[in-house]
Enzyme design. Structure first.
Site, mmCIF file in Angstrom:
data_model
loop_
_atom_site.group_PDB
_atom_site.id
_atom_site.type_symbol
_atom_site.label_atom_id
_atom_site.label_comp_id
_atom_site.label_asym_id
_atom_site.label_seq_id
_atom_site.Cartn_x
_atom_site.Cartn_y
_atom_site.Cartn_z
ATOM 1 C CD GLU A 46 -36.643 -69.989 28.729
ATOM 2 O OE1 GLU A 46 -35.499 -70.256 27.834
ATOM 3 O OE2 GLU A 46 -36.376 -69.395 29.681
ATOM 4 C CB ILE A 59 -22.748 -68.152 23.047
ATOM 5 C CG1 ILE A 59 -22.515 -68.452 24.483
ATOM 6 C CG2 ILE A 59 -21.495 -68.731 22.272
ATOM 7 C CD1 ILE A 59 -21.516 -67.575 25.121
ATOM 8 C CG MET A 83 -27.242 -66.773 29.151
ATOM 9 S SD MET A 83 -27.961 -65.318 28.464
ATOM 10 C CE MET A 83 -27.199 -64.225 29.517
ATOM 11 C CD GLU A 84 -31.197 -68.605 32.237
ATOM 12 O OE1 GLU A 84 -31.338 -69.322 31.307
ATOM 13 O OE2 GLU A 84 -30.972 -67.345 31.885
ATOM 14 C CG ASP A 126 -29.096 -69.157 19.390
ATOM 15 O OD1 ASP A 126 -29.970 -69.202 20.268
ATOM 16 O OD2 ASP A 126 -28.068 -69.793 19.762
HETATM 17 N N1 ADE Z 1 -29.931 -69.053 24.987
HETATM 18 C C1 ADE Z 1 -30.290 -69.404 23.644
HETATM 19 N N2 ADE Z 1 -29.551 -69.047 22.821
HETATM 20 C C2 ADE Z 1 -28.310 -68.648 23.559
HETATM 21 C C3 ADE Z 1 -27.013 -68.396 23.363
HETATM 22 N N3 ADE Z 1 -26.636 -68.339 21.985
HETATM 23 N N4 ADE Z 1 -26.025 -68.262 24.287
HETATM 24 C C4 ADE Z 1 -26.673 -68.001 25.449
HETATM 25 N N5 ADE Z 1 -27.706 -68.347 25.833
HETATM 26 C C5 ADE Z 1 -28.929 -68.735 24.895
#
Ligand code: ADE
Length: 230
Positions: free
Chosen positions: A11, A154, A174-175, A198
């Protein structure tokens, strides 16, 4: 000075590569790259994954580097059927979806004794992002959206439905919300830019490795134009 945080190397690696006069300062096990991009003073750092790493990293950007603003770049899972893989979400706000004090009567996501639990992104940075889309030359969708963050990847329809249904999230990562939380406490403007790797569903663990790099690059492409115009 503009602070730029990505959780993972993928990233931030291209941002680091394009910096001039970079100097590395180590704090809390993190390498802070201070230098310039397009003549603008920036600090680029990989925080590591999750809310605690990102919060610590954000506080260092405020205390040690006295940044005027923090931008979090990276990838996310889409929670919104309109937002497809490789599209970009420019945050309107962010919340911590794994904060749960509901047994004591608080709504899920609400942090007791905090005036707010969902942190609005800075409007000037949002404008800058929108105005930079064309120059970035991205042939993808760019959406305003609510970012929901938790210390969880997730990857099930059930969890995705909860984050979409209850928290009204547009993407999950997540941040971002912990960057937002730290920025809020320090009264520093912030923005999250996330490209979709995703769809946070049963296919997420297959899609993620396939699209991670391309998505991360899309987020950086927009950010680079923002820095140029900052
Ligand atoms: N970052 C990228 N895809 C994610 C997901 N499905 N859940 C949490 N963080 C992510």
């Amino acid at each position: 000075m503009l602070g730029i945080i990505g959780a993972m190397e993928v990233e931030v690696e291209s941002l680091k590569a394009m910096m001039d006069d970079a100097q590395v300062i180590q704090k809390a096990g993190m390498d802070f790259y201070r230098g310039t991009i397009s003549g603008k003073e920036v600090v680029v750092v990989k925080s590591g994954i999750g809310k605690v790493n990102a919060a610590i990293c954000s506080q260092i950007l405020v205390d040690v580097f006295q940044v005027r603003a923090i931008i979090n770049t990276g990838v996310a899972g889409s929670l919104n059927t309109e937002i497809k893989i490789c599209d970009i979400v420019v945050s309107t706000e962010a919340l911590e979806h794994d904060m749960d004090v509901s047994p004591l009567g608080y709504e899920k996501g609400v942090i007791p004794d905090m005036p707010v639990s969902c942190y609005p992104a800075d409007e000037a940075l949002r404008e800058l992002a929108k105005n930079s889309v064309k120059a970035a030359g991205l042939e993808i969708g760019v959406f305003d959206g609510r970012v929901v963050s938790g210390d969880q990847f997730i990857a099930t329809p059930e969890k995705k439905d909860e984050l979409r249904g209850f928290f009204k999230g547009d993407c999950a990562e997540m941040e971002g919300a912990s960057v937002a939380h730290t920025a809020y406490l320090n009264e520093v403007p912030y923005l999250i830019i996330r490209a979709i790797s995703d769809q946070a569903d049963g296919k997420a663990e297959m899609d993620y490795p396939t699209f991670e790099k391309k998505a991360a690059e899309n987020s950086v492409k927009l950010l680079v134009e923002m820095i140029r115009a900052y």
